[in-house]
Design a protein around this motif. Sequence first.
Motif, PDB file in Angstrom:
ATOM      1  N   SER A 126       0.800  -1.226   0.000  1.00  0.00           N
ATOM      2  CA  SER A 126       0.000   0.000   0.000  1.00  0.00           C
ATOM      3  C   SER A 126       0.831   1.272   0.000  1.00  0.00           C
ATOM      4  N   PHE A 127       2.018   1.208   0.615  1.00  0.00           N
ATOM      5  CA  PHE A 127       2.799   2.437   0.801  1.00  0.00           C
ATOM      6  C   PHE A 127       4.254   2.247   0.368  1.00  0.00           C
ATOM      7  N   LEU A 128       4.437   1.755  -0.831  1.00  0.00           N
ATOM      8  CA  LEU A 128       5.782   1.529  -1.356  1.00  0.00           C
ATOM      9  C   LEU A 128       6.460   2.858  -1.679  1.00  0.00           C
ATOM     10  N   PRO A 129       7.773   2.992  -1.430  1.00  0.00           N
ATOM     11  CA  PRO A 129       8.488   4.253  -1.693  1.00  0.00           C
ATOM     12  C   PRO A 129       8.352   4.723  -3.136  1.00  0.00           C
ATOM     13  N   GLN A 130       8.385   3.790  -4.092  1.00  0.00           N
ATOM     14  CA  GLN A 130       8.312   4.194  -5.502  1.00  0.00           C
ATOM     15  C   GLN A 130       6.968   4.828  -5.845  1.00  0.00           C
ATOM     16  N   ASN A 131       5.907   4.388  -5.166  1.00  0.00           N
ATOM     17  CA  ASN A 131       4.594   4.993  -5.407  1.00  0.00           C
ATOM     18  C   ASN A 131       4.516   6.399  -4.813  1.00  0.00           C
ATOM     19  N   ALA A 132       5.095   6.551  -3.612  1.00  0.00           N
ATOM     20  CA  ALA A 132       5.107   7.873  -2.984  1.00  0.00           C
ATOM     21  C   ALA A 132       5.935   8.856  -3.804  1.00  0.00           C
TER      22      ALA A 132
END
Length: 531
Positions: A126-132
Amino acid sequence: MEFAELIKTPRADGVVLHRPFMPNVEGTLCLTGHHLILSSRQDNTEELWLLHSNIDSIEKRFVGSLGSIIVKCKDLRVIQLDIPGMEECLNIASSIEALSTLDSVSLMYPFFYRPMFEVLEDGWNSFLPQNAFKGLESMTDEWRLSEVNKDFSVCSSYPSLVVVPKDVDDDALRKVATFRHGGRFPVLSYYHSKNGMVMMRAGQPLAGTNGRRCKEDEKLINATLRPGKRGYIIDTRTINVAQQAKARGGGFESEANYPQWRRIHKSIERYNVLQESLIKLVEACNDQSHSMDRWLSKLEASNWLSHVREILTTACLAAQCIDREGASVLVHGTEGTDSTLQVTSLAQIILDPSCRTIKGFQRLVEREWIQAGHPFQQRCAQSAYSNSKPRHEAPVFLLFLDCVWQILRQFPCSFEFNESFLVLLFEHAYASQFGTFLCNCAAERARLSLPEKTVSLWSWMNRPQELEHLTNPLYEANSLVIWPSVAPQSLLLWEGKLHSKRCKKNVLRPILFILIWVLNISDVNTIIWLI
């Protein structure tokens, strides 16, 4: 190892469960590898399912052939089990002590837990660094996602992906890592879209007594400054503590080497002091005397609210530098894994409305605590009741949640989540069936394959039927920066974490008198409404 080897008496009948302000329950006590279970045949009686990992300490008492076990939990609950038969009581107590002190992470319940609910969303993804980072890319092109730590060799406590200035290459990052405590080179913590200012976090510089410097470190943090702008370095240690760190090879950024940065020292205590503070606070709340002076004296001696105030003050300072001064900020203490994270995460709650939503707060906890390398396994190994001498234990995350509760109480319509949400995070940080708070860093989680072998807390929490209980009905999205008051009269003891329903006699009475005294209110109905 087989859990059965540690269970001397797996079952006992006629056991009576005592819990404060709740009716006694008689039933059958069962011990499994991970749970203490008390089941009753009485109608409308809730079963007790207590994780062994939630047990902080136990006490044994005997009256004739009747034995009692006082179970003190890490989430601050206290229960009593009356067990007929001295031998059975001793065997059960011995088994509980053995099962609640297992050191191996891989033997903990999250590795054995199988969810009884349908996983609609895998919390591990849900909160992967690449998505952020995609969100950051839409606002600025001055930063990049570096894989310099992909094998965790540069910094063992950092995640595999970190956000750094675009103009700083990976070779420079490796050099900077040798100059920062634990290899924790400065990385991006927060980008303020309103004015483009940033907040970074790091470990202390290893300047030592000879004033060692690192040109790459200077270049890295200067890369965050706009032309003609100065930045602020917020050191969470007093100047005396920072000076003493120099003698041990640590230190702080000298003005000669960092002329564009102004250094500000604050005073947030280290983990050993905080653990002692929690112990004294819980001791005060469990005080059975009827002396108001004694209770207030114990509460003040715990210094708990002083720690809350200092952390909030430092977070407000960081937020003020970014939003009102238009300056970038670097935050660090010694290791950069405790007080640093308290400050950076609270500053974001003040500045960023998205952090006040349920998903946004989960993202913040994931990024600024779990992925950032807060050592949950060490800090939450013991709570306030343990008989063992504290080593690395400290309520660092609990203090952060307490600070959030203080802001929530002052701005009750600006948060999508309620107090139960914060209490739930506190409880799961100390003992859980989920793997989210296991281990001390991303490297340990990767080595144990937590995403493949355990269920994420977010997978369970983000189901509609759970969110219903965690959502604040007063919530109205507030896009403004919120500035909490840190005046002594604005900070109250957080009863929720102390299980107010079970400690009403000991907690609410002193709070009532404190409010009468501080606010000079004569109308008791007004005070009850405020509580």
